[in-house]
Design a protein around this motif. Sequence first.
Motif, PDB file in Angstrom:
ATOM      1  N   UNK A 129      30.023   7.887 -13.023  1.00 28.66           N
ATOM      2  CA  UNK A 129      28.618   7.960 -13.425  1.00 28.66           C
ATOM      3  C   UNK A 129      27.817   7.018 -12.542  1.00 28.66           C
ATOM      4  N   UNK A 130      27.285   7.528 -11.438  1.00 34.43           N
ATOM      5  CA  UNK A 130      26.609   6.671 -10.462  1.00 34.43           C
ATOM      6  C   UNK A 130      25.282   7.238  -9.995  1.00 34.43           C
ATOM      7  N   UNK A 131      24.644   8.071 -10.811  1.00 36.92           N
ATOM      8  CA  UNK A 131      23.336   8.608 -10.414  1.00 36.92           C
ATOM      9  C   UNK A 131      22.357   7.485 -10.099  1.00 36.92           C
ATOM     10  N   UNK A 132      22.362   6.461 -10.960  1.00 33.15           N
ATOM     11  CA  UNK A 132      21.391   5.375 -10.777  1.00 33.15           C
ATOM     12  C   UNK A 132      21.680   4.592  -9.506  1.00 33.15           C
ATOM     13  N   UNK A 133      22.974   4.483  -9.146  1.00 33.60           N
ATOM     14  CA  UNK A 133      23.298   3.784  -7.908  1.00 33.60           C
ATOM     15  C   UNK A 133      22.705   4.514  -6.713  1.00 33.60           C
ATOM     16  N   UNK A 134      22.798   5.840  -6.714  1.00 36.80           N
ATOM     17  CA  UNK A 134      22.265   6.609  -5.589  1.00 36.80           C
ATOM     18  C   UNK A 134      20.762   6.555  -5.503  1.00 36.80           C
ATOM     19  N   UNK A 158      29.734  14.016 -15.433  1.00 34.54           N
ATOM     20  CA  UNK A 158      28.403  14.590 -15.233  1.00 34.54           C
ATOM     21  C   UNK A 158      27.966  14.259 -13.811  1.00 34.54           C
ATOM     22  N   UNK A 159      28.500  14.944 -12.808  1.00 33.93           N
ATOM     23  CA  UNK A 159      28.232  14.565 -11.412  1.00 33.93           C
ATOM     24  C   UNK A 159      26.754  14.660 -11.054  1.00 33.93           C
ATOM     25  N   UNK A 160      26.343  13.815 -10.119  1.00 36.25           N
ATOM     26  CA  UNK A 160      24.977  13.838  -9.627  1.00 36.25           C
ATOM     27  C   UNK A 160      24.686  15.136  -8.877  1.00 36.25           C
ATOM     28  N   UNK A 161      23.424  15.490  -8.827  1.00 34.79           N
ATOM     29  CA  UNK A 161      23.019  16.671  -8.067  1.00 34.79           C
ATOM     30  C   UNK A 161      22.845  16.370  -6.584  1.00 34.79           C
ATOM     31  N   UNK A 162      22.929  15.090  -6.224  1.00 36.36           N
ATOM     32  CA  UNK A 162      22.759  14.715  -4.821  1.00 36.36           C
ATOM     33  C   UNK A 162      24.069  14.934  -4.070  1.00 36.36           C
ATOM     34  N   UNK A 163      24.554  16.165  -4.046  1.00 38.39           N
ATOM     35  CA  UNK A 163      25.853  16.409  -3.429  1.00 38.39           C
ATOM     36  C   UNK A 163      25.923  17.832  -2.889  1.00 38.39           C
ATOM     37  N   UNK A 170      37.561  15.685 -16.700  1.00 44.91           N
ATOM     38  CA  UNK A 170      37.525  15.291 -18.106  1.00 44.91           C
ATOM     39  C   UNK A 170      37.389  13.772 -18.197  1.00 44.91           C
ATOM     40  N   UNK A 171      36.700  13.267 -19.230  1.00 43.75           N
ATOM     41  CA  UNK A 171      36.460  11.816 -19.333  1.00 43.75           C
ATOM     42  C   UNK A 171      37.750  11.006 -19.247  1.00 43.75           C
TER      43      UNK A 171
END
Length: 536
Positions: A129-134, A158-163, A170-171
């Motif tokens: 979970x690294x959306x905020x990092x990107x 929940x992968x970022x869309x920046x890809x 699975x968690x």
Amino acid sequence: MGGSLVNQTLVRLYFEVRDGLRDPVAAWAKLTGNSQQYTGTRGERRVPLDNGTAAELAAAAIVHTATEHGPERVAALATSPLAELVGGLGGAVLTEHPCAPEQVLGPRFCGPPRAEDWGRAAYVLLWGENDRLGRTASTPWVIAGRYKGQKVVAIGTHPTRLSDETLVVRPGTDGALAMAMGHVLLKEFFLDRTPFEEHAMAATDLPFLVRLREREGAYVPGEVVAGRTCDRLSVYGGEAADAAEVLLPRFDDGPGVLRRGVPVLREGGELLTTVFDLLLAAYGVARPGLPGRWPDGYGDRAEPYTPGWQEPRTGVPASRALKIARELGVTAEKTGGRCVIVPGRLETPHVDTAYRAMLALLVLTGCGGGWAQAGSAGIPLVPYLCLHACGEDRSDVGALSWALAEGLFARRTSRSVLLEAVRDGWPMAPPPRVLALPRPIYPLPPGVDLLIGPDDHCDLAPPATELVAAAVARLAGRASAAEPGGPAAEGRMRLLVDHAWMHEYGEALPTYRPPGLGVPIKPTQLVRLGQPRASR
């Protein structure tokens, strides 16, 4: 109107004392003599204050605390805007990441890549979970490198869309995917052909010799032989080589044991093998003539750690795990190691174990500088809070030891192990008197004179960092602290973390632990390279 919100009682008292003394540092010293006047009103009304005065107040607290109580009594979470300033002053920088990068990369780990490094990366794995990092303003956009053909793969629940491509896992099962990718890299880039052999010999512990210890009719990995390396990665196929069955931990089907063979050398009644040979056994990469149970191929779902084995656990098709592993290996080979993993939050109590499996992918492919963790190395937050803000716990850290453990942690709690580690020299800072946070944490250490953060229960919202730095320099009568930086120190990267606590938990080599049972602090999170080895 100002840009900072301040505890109403605190700012009233500060103005009263400062106007009388005309010295912000002396005013703060007097205020802290009776800090209950304002700390008791935390969570009540906050009022706006101009940025200059807010920065002066924060700087006065920092300068007084560092002068009177020592700089380590000033602390900041690594993601706080003030973390760089606090670290430069010698304060305690707290990180939410486990110390797995330091265990594996050693002195090569120096925090996230520089801004220009993002654009140079040819292959980027956004893992967790690294959306905020990107998207953080202080972190350059990963997308900048796409103009040079960079590929971005997002992995997570929940992968970022920046890809360009996403893998939904699975968690808590990220470590299983990383182990399967490592299986592919070892087979195709170390056995089928050897593009990374020179790197492995020069920059990793793979050629180190390891003693094997007898256990239940077979052997278990022992300690690394000091100062001894093999002249090649493996002793397999050598004239003096023999074979022995080793017992390795398995956690995916309850605490179990893997029986796999390694080539060995016999010296004076001792059996020796290399870290590389042990690694192949741990990952299940078979070679002809070695004893034990091995996977039948990439599609084997029963024997760890094949792409087929990880599929029912992670939900990622074996073909896609195989594809991503090959892309990582080929890209690293063609670009000289310009691949990056951006680690994010993983939904498992065994984040450190999963991180080591992810780090192994970079070590194997010569991408040791590609661990893009937010913030540099620091003091882990959870042990810090456990020591300063929590009482004794009832956890049994021995419950997580592997099936053939020797009982080092039998009926011991996380806190008792932490206290032992600190006594043995594990780095720890004293409780904070000034604490800067980017978000609320719980529990808070007692006795904090100034709590800086955006939450309403904090005394002061973070002022602009440059204003606080300038105020600190003015009040302390010296120049601002230099920004951290410089090239990483050299040193071998390690895939076998040779420490008694790692061996007791079955995590000296990369492995996979499924999500589930956890303890407040795993002893494996308290192991640092260069720390004296505990007796076994």
